[in-house]
Write a protein that holds these residues in place. Sequence first.
Motif, PDB file in Angstrom:
ATOM      1  N   GLU A 122       0.660  50.994  20.260  1.00  0.00           N
ATOM      2  CA  GLU A 122       0.964  51.466  18.914  1.00  0.00           C
ATOM      3  C   GLU A 122       2.393  51.947  18.817  1.00  0.00           C
ATOM      4  O   GLU A 122       3.054  51.777  17.807  1.00  0.00           O
ATOM      5  N   ARG A 226      -7.391  60.670  12.271  1.00  0.00           N
ATOM      6  CA  ARG A 226      -8.468  59.969  12.969  1.00  0.00           C
ATOM      7  C   ARG A 226      -8.193  58.474  12.815  1.00  0.00           C
ATOM      8  O   ARG A 226      -7.306  58.085  12.070  1.00  0.00           O
ATOM      9  N   ALA A 227      -9.038  57.660  13.479  1.00  0.00           N
ATOM     10  CA  ALA A 227      -8.838  56.216  13.350  1.00  0.00           C
ATOM     11  C   ALA A 227      -8.941  55.776  11.889  1.00  0.00           C
ATOM     12  O   ALA A 227      -8.193  54.916  11.430  1.00  0.00           O
ATOM     13  N   ASP A 228      -9.845  56.405  11.132  1.00  0.00           N
ATOM     14  CA  ASP A 228     -10.006  56.006   9.733  1.00  0.00           C
ATOM     15  C   ASP A 228      -9.356  57.008   8.777  1.00  0.00           C
ATOM     16  O   ASP A 228      -9.718  57.083   7.614  1.00  0.00           O
ATOM     17  N   SER A 230      -5.465  58.490   7.887  1.00  0.00           N
ATOM     18  CA  SER A 230      -4.020  58.594   8.113  1.00  0.00           C
ATOM     19  C   SER A 230      -3.599  60.048   8.081  1.00  0.00           C
ATOM     20  O   SER A 230      -4.110  60.802   7.265  1.00  0.00           O
ATOM     21  N   GLU A 552     -11.320  45.850   9.886  1.00  0.00           N
ATOM     22  CA  GLU A 552     -10.506  46.577  10.851  1.00  0.00           C
ATOM     23  C   GLU A 552     -11.135  47.933  11.151  1.00  0.00           C
ATOM     24  O   GLU A 552     -11.804  48.518  10.306  1.00  0.00           O
ATOM     25  N   LYS A 553     -10.912  48.412  12.378  1.00  0.00           N
ATOM     26  CA  LYS A 553     -11.479  49.702  12.765  1.00  0.00           C
ATOM     27  C   LYS A 553     -10.460  50.832  12.602  1.00  0.00           C
ATOM     28  O   LYS A 553     -10.797  51.995  12.749  1.00  0.00           O
ATOM     29  N   ASN A 554      -9.226  50.460  12.343  1.00  0.00           N
ATOM     30  CA  ASN A 554      -8.168  51.473  12.296  1.00  0.00           C
ATOM     31  C   ASN A 554      -7.365  51.337  11.007  1.00  0.00           C
ATOM     32  O   ASN A 554      -6.949  50.248  10.630  1.00  0.00           O
ATOM     33  N   ARG A 556      -4.432  52.156  10.279  1.00  0.00           N
ATOM     34  CA  ARG A 556      -3.038  51.711  10.406  1.00  0.00           C
ATOM     35  C   ARG A 556      -2.906  50.195  10.294  1.00  0.00           C
ATOM     36  O   ARG A 556      -1.831  49.688  10.000  1.00  0.00           O
ATOM     37  N   GLU A 557      -4.021  49.480  10.536  1.00  0.00           N
ATOM     38  CA  GLU A 557      -3.982  48.017  10.431  1.00  0.00           C
ATOM     39  C   GLU A 557      -3.912  47.543   8.987  1.00  0.00           C
ATOM     40  O   GLU A 557      -3.715  46.356   8.738  1.00  0.00           O
ATOM     41  N   GLN A 565      -0.324  59.413  15.337  1.00  0.00           N
ATOM     42  CA  GLN A 565      -1.326  60.470  15.299  1.00  0.00           C
ATOM     43  C   GLN A 565      -0.705  61.861  15.128  1.00  0.00           C
ATOM     44  O   GLN A 565      -1.333  62.768  14.606  1.00  0.00           O
TER      45      GLN A 565
END
Length: 594
Positions: A122, A226-228, A230, A552-554, A556-557, A565
Amino acid sequence: MKKYRTHNCNDLRKSLVGQSVKISGWINKKRDHGNLLFIDLRDNYGITQCIIDKDNLRFTELEKMQLETVVKIEGEVVNRSKETINKDIETGEIEVSIKNFEVLGTCKELPLPVFSDQEYSEEIRLKYRFLDLRRKKIHQNIILRSKVISFIRSEMNKLGFLEFQTPILTSSSPEGARDFLVPSRLNPGKFYALPQAPQQFKQLIMVSGFDKYFQIAPCFRDEDARADRSPGEFYQLDLEMSFVEQEDVFDVVEKLMVKVFKNFSNKNLLFESFPKITYSDAMLKYGTDKPDLRNPLIISDLTKLFNRDDISFKIFKDLIKKGSIVRSIITKNTKDKPRSFFDGIDKWAKEQGSSGLAYFTIEKNDKILGKGPVGKFFSEESLVELMKLTKAEIGDTVFLSCGKQNEVEKILSIARTKIAQDLGLIREENFAFCWIVDYPIFELDEITKKIKFSHNPFSMPQGDIDKLDLSNPLSLKAYQYDIVCNGIELSSGAIRNHIPDLMYKLFDIAGYSKQDVDQKFSGMINALSYGAPPHGGIAPGIDRIVMLLADEKNIREVTMFPMNQNAQDLMMNAPSEISENQLKELNLSLKAKK
RNA sequence: GGGGGUGUAGCUCAGUUGGUUAGAGCGAUCGCCUGUCACGCGAUAGGUCGAGGGUUCGAGUCCCUUCACUCCCGCCA
């Protein structure tokens, strides 16, 4: 003739063979045969193979060109022979025979390859985001995001919603997330806050008589990522409607979501009319207020069952006497799973910080019995009763958790996901939406033991407002709702409390005096006392919607220029230090670093 | 604030029980190659093994501290 291009890199087809063309783009890939060179030229639209050989005087020059150099190529569209057609690209039947070229933008040695399916850290991706964004998958994600937003705008317009902008510099609010603060130069010692959401403004828009509002609204919250989630900023489809009840809001959002998800994804919608689950049901059956309804596992409460004398599970019985509860997850037909599967789940649960999951499998020989570590504690009659309560059948396995209610909810919620994943029960090709409704207005703060707003302090209590009994605040429900898809919370909304007297009373219960409310929410409380329509709305998260659509799981994608983070922008170097002069103008001084 | 994972060449990674000069693929540079589309072949350069300290005859490998990235808990009306 145009200077840079007559066609883009996805335009050229067989029908144009023989034409002289100009195309411009990035050198995606070179295949150098020494006396013959293939160049894949890439732009936003596609890829075109260009070809040059040593007869061309500038062959050697082009041969040495770095990948990702921007060039303009002039040449002739030619047919490819049958054997050399490339079916993987849309322009694969032709190629451009290079007559001349011009370098438009040179390129240094790349810190990360653009043309590659490799994954990168990343850190390097975010530092060179402009290169990362050239890569196919994320490039398409960002385009998808743009299209989804345009589609939503157009649908909202069709439904008669008006789009308005609301201030970015506003005032700090005492409830909710941590604010981002901006010092005021003209008002020394005072601060603006960036809006956590345009909550008060959208209500003021209703009071102003605009009836239906929406906005693709930036929201700012200074909380950890978190991943989901921002850090810092994200976007909501913020909407609000006047003279509506809960069902009216559901109707608009449900139809919109169905359209968006059908239009931009090939996955199936399990429900086109979204199930409504009360908050308390969700907490019982799924252990969370954001359940993944693709997951068939259901939690049952078995606390009362343990009153039976023919259950001799002493550890649980003792805990129940001290106020603990027992809940279960049933897995269908798992009697033949190896011991290691069950022990693995128990071990995993302990790693999650719980006291583990007891389990046994219901089997039948002459009579029904529990097989497994704690099976022996259950009589046949108690098992029959358990099967009635949980809808379990012979051959199913019962996982049990005993503890304080919130602990049990928490561990069974994640155990439900874990077990379903291990058993392969979650179908990735589905979307399962639901509404979570009937949220309590207040909850007890675990630490201070004081009553606080559980969600939005502006929500309308349910029931007859004139006869509302405020003596037991924790039992009050609000017209407050969440929309959830595949276990991801997309948004929450509410019918608002537009009655100032009632609002004062509710704030009073949460410990805010009339003066507090007048001061902290002056704009809104004032407005509500000059003829406010009943109104309500919701605010689905755009980033999460696109994340689901892009699979997507994230987050940022699907975000063009995200922060990492630690809420830093590695490309722009934000946040950064500021000059003494800037501090002075703002009437600020910094504490010395330790 | 807390817990887990990762950190070795520009990039992606391998590196055994602590043991000789730390390897591979991609990329870069140079050479060969006229039908490739992940082109092929050959050569060369490229390393503070995240940083600091310790144990040891000897540390990429073990221990301690620390930093960065990431996932999670807390937090996110």
